[in-house]
Design a protein around this motif. Sequence first.
Motif: not given
Length: 501
Positions: A159-162, A207-211, A319-324
């Motif tokens: 999943e893309l978290l943000g 990313l902090g504000s987005v997530i 910047a993109m943050l993913f989980e999984g």
Amino acid sequence: MNRIEAVGVSLPHLCISTDELAEAWGQFSGAGIDEKRVPAADEDTLTLAIDAAESALARGSVPKADVSTVCLATTTPPLDTEAIAPRLVRALGLPSSVSTRTFTQSTLAGLQALDSGVDADGPALAVAADAPRGDPASEDHPFGAGAAAFLLAESGSVELLGSASHVDELAGISYRERGDDELRGLDSTSYERTAIRESVTNAVERLGSVIDGSDTDSSDGSVDEFDASTVDGAAVYQPDARMPSRATSDLQIPKEALARGTVVDRIGDAGAAGVPLGLAAALDAAAHVGDGGTNGSDGRGDDARTLAVCFGSGGGATAMLFEGSVESGFDAALDGGRSITYPEYLRQRGYVGTVDVAGGGAHVSLPTWQRSLDQRYRLAAGRCPECEALTFPPEGACGSCHRRVEFEHVELPRTGVVRAVTSIGHGGAPPEFVEQQRRDGAYGVALVELEHEGESVTLPAQLTDTDTETVDVGDGVRAVVRKLYEQEGLPRYGTKFVPTP
């Protein structure tokens, strides 16, 4: 919102040690790079994109007919003013109703394509493929090549978290003049490092504000900063192996996380495909780690967080943050590369000895070529409605009962067996293949038997990625799409075969 369901990787099978480059020039300007991948004479960004996308589709469970969007990123398209995404769609056998989006001009393009695919309405393919070129004495030293493809669907495991960006005018760090195919830079090291570091830091911190859902700066003007020390993997802008740590020096990304997403040391600077390839490697690493840290209790990193950060000359950073986690086969793609010498490298990349060939050859008009694309890309044969025999190519009369019929479309398998093989040496190639032969040497031609539902079709085809002396009758081969030749100034593509292990 789509998630990453499957990932495919394509790397050229040729590679060159950077010791070869250093010996040729007395120096090497790609810090930390041990070897790099080299596109062969019949490879370019389109063929790499096709190979990576086919791998992603094979690893995933989404039917081709369900793919609604294709997002393609490259800074080195085969043609400057002709879209290549439709060629990718046709070669993959996707529906003609597919929506295509192309991203180019900047190394930001790779993550832009991925972000667009995540937001697409329905399953999507996001593909980044690049093969930058430069002055062989300087800019070209670190340049490699490769492609990464991401199959995206709601059922995906990653999943893309943000995502967040920092936008600024940062011209000249790497650029290509209009009408030229070689990248160059300003050689202003201090300006370059500062611009990259500040852009990357700003994008990651936002990313902090987005997530957390605010998606804006705090009321006092500060930013809800993202804690980068929590990531398990990080693929960061990597024109060389030192840049990821330098670009993130203001952040607290663990060294082992950066290592999981750094691939430039093994493939070279792959331009817009560099970070997507690093992301593929990091997601694959997350799929194989043991329990501990933020990784899932089943030992497969279901909760692992992976950061991807691109910098683009002229435009800042994303910047993109993913989980999984998901297996990409990146390490397997690295295996089996064939090392070449520096003179071979110059020939394969077309830096030396180009020739113009006039006259002769089999001229095939563009309308005729267009009608045969399904045969050339997808090995489309015809089944006779009268006797049910297969005919390839599906034109004219049935090859078995000799009746002129309306053939039923049948797609042949992409693996087969060599039934005869020979080598075409210098002086024996038709004129349209002389340029390929000059760059790549003698090439093999085989009769390949393909079986479909108990019947077989035998067809002639070129062999690639192999020494013809090592291919024997009875060997297995696999179909790939490669560049055949150029005619009327346009590259033409079709099926060749590579040996299977």
